[in-house]
Design an enzyme around this catalytic site. Sequence first.
Site, mmCIF file in Angstrom:
data_model
loop_
_atom_site.group_PDB
_atom_site.id
_atom_site.type_symbol
_atom_site.label_atom_id
_atom_site.label_comp_id
_atom_site.label_asym_id
_atom_site.label_seq_id
_atom_site.Cartn_x
_atom_site.Cartn_y
_atom_site.Cartn_z
ATOM 1 N N ARG A 138 0.815 -1.217 0.000
ATOM 2 C CA ARG A 138 0.000 0.000 0.000
ATOM 3 C C ARG A 138 0.847 1.265 0.000
ATOM 4 O O ARG A 138 0.409 2.313 -0.488
ATOM 5 C CB ARG A 138 -0.987 -0.024 1.157
ATOM 6 C CG ARG A 138 -2.091 -1.041 0.935
ATOM 7 C CD ARG A 138 -2.987 -1.142 2.139
ATOM 8 N NE ARG A 138 -2.357 -1.824 3.235
ATOM 9 C CZ ARG A 138 -2.805 -2.942 3.797
ATOM 10 N NH1 ARG A 138 -3.912 -3.487 3.371
ATOM 11 N NH2 ARG A 138 -2.161 -3.499 4.796
ATOM 12 N N GLU A 164 3.427 -9.262 14.684
ATOM 13 C CA GLU A 164 2.646 -9.697 15.843
ATOM 14 C C GLU A 164 2.712 -11.224 16.001
ATOM 15 O O GLU A 164 2.896 -11.745 17.093
ATOM 16 C CB GLU A 164 1.204 -9.239 15.672
ATOM 17 C CG GLU A 164 0.469 -9.157 16.987
ATOM 18 C CD GLU A 164 -0.918 -8.574 16.806
ATOM 19 O OE1 GLU A 164 -1.222 -8.054 15.716
ATOM 20 O OE2 GLU A 164 -1.690 -8.645 17.776
HETATM 21 P P1 AMP Z 1 3.449 -2.249 11.814
HETATM 22 O O1 AMP Z 1 4.714 -2.945 11.330
HETATM 23 O O2 AMP Z 1 2.905 -2.875 13.053
HETATM 24 O O3 AMP Z 1 3.652 -0.753 11.960
HETATM 25 O O4 AMP Z 1 2.332 -2.514 10.721
HETATM 26 C C1 AMP Z 1 2.536 -2.048 9.454
HETATM 27 C C2 AMP Z 1 1.587 -2.527 8.385
HETATM 28 O O5 AMP Z 1 0.509 -3.342 8.828
HETATM 29 C C3 AMP Z 1 0.986 -1.285 7.771
HETATM 30 O O6 AMP Z 1 1.710 -0.991 6.595
HETATM 31 C C4 AMP Z 1 -0.442 -1.636 7.477
HETATM 32 O O7 AMP Z 1 -0.568 -1.918 6.105
HETATM 33 C C5 AMP Z 1 -0.739 -2.883 8.301
HETATM 34 N N1 AMP Z 1 -1.616 -2.604 9.450
HETATM 35 C C6 AMP Z 1 -1.320 -2.781 10.761
HETATM 36 N N2 AMP Z 1 -2.366 -2.483 11.556
HETATM 37 C C7 AMP Z 1 -3.365 -2.102 10.728
HETATM 38 C C8 AMP Z 1 -4.722 -1.628 10.948
HETATM 39 N N3 AMP Z 1 -5.270 -1.526 12.161
HETATM 40 N N4 AMP Z 1 -5.449 -1.288 9.842
HETATM 41 C C9 AMP Z 1 -4.918 -1.395 8.601
HETATM 42 N N5 AMP Z 1 -3.659 -1.806 8.344
HETATM 43 C C10 AMP Z 1 -2.885 -2.169 9.389
#
Ligand code: AMP
Length: 174
Positions: free
Chosen positions: A59, A96
């Site tokens: 994205r 996660e």
């Molecule tokens: P993080 O590495 O935890 O910062 O997660 C990054 C990626 O996970 C982002 O680029 C989002 O595309 C996806 N993501 C994580 N949480 C969400 C959420 N609540 N809604 C939509 N996309 C999410």
Amino acid sequence: MFDLDQAIRKIPDFPKQGILFYDITSILTNPEAFAYCVDTIVGIYRDSGIDAVACIEARGFLFASPVALQLGLPIVLVRKKGKLPGETLEKTFSLEYGMDTIQVHKADVAAGSRYLVIDDLIATGGTVKAAVELIEEGGAAVHEICCIIGLPFLPYKDLLSGYQVRTLIDYHSE
Ligand code: AMP
């Protein structure tokens, strides 16, 4: 001021129970919302001295491409392992559940350059942090990180302390 919140679809319990999913496809189907996001980022970084834009699969690509084009800058793709055909740098990081590996073309990271890193949403910051480390490993510097959506109740600011993280909209609870 454009109301970006109303342009973001929220889907409860996706992809699993308890997660509120912020769906950016509803920005992409709304040209006014998409233009607002791209124009805002372009306005922030037009005279910032950055040399290139790096973006994260998948994205992040959608927002970074028009931004890089408008700024007249190279765009460097940070991709999931196995997608890039040339010699790569890679970084494995924890999600996660489990691990993930991202890569960048070694030849695309120009030593001494300043990068803007773009993604759609920053949650824990793990993905962005891995991308930052890749760019730095290639000898370049990260100017700032810019994401459309921030979830500041998750610890991305701690993980990325020392870096400026900008978001166009923040959501403060799950
Ligand atoms: P993080 O590495 O935890 O910062 O997660 C990054 C990626 O996970 C982002 O680029 C989002 O595309 C996806 N993501 C994580 N949480 C969400 C959420 N609540 N809604 C939509 N996309 C999410």
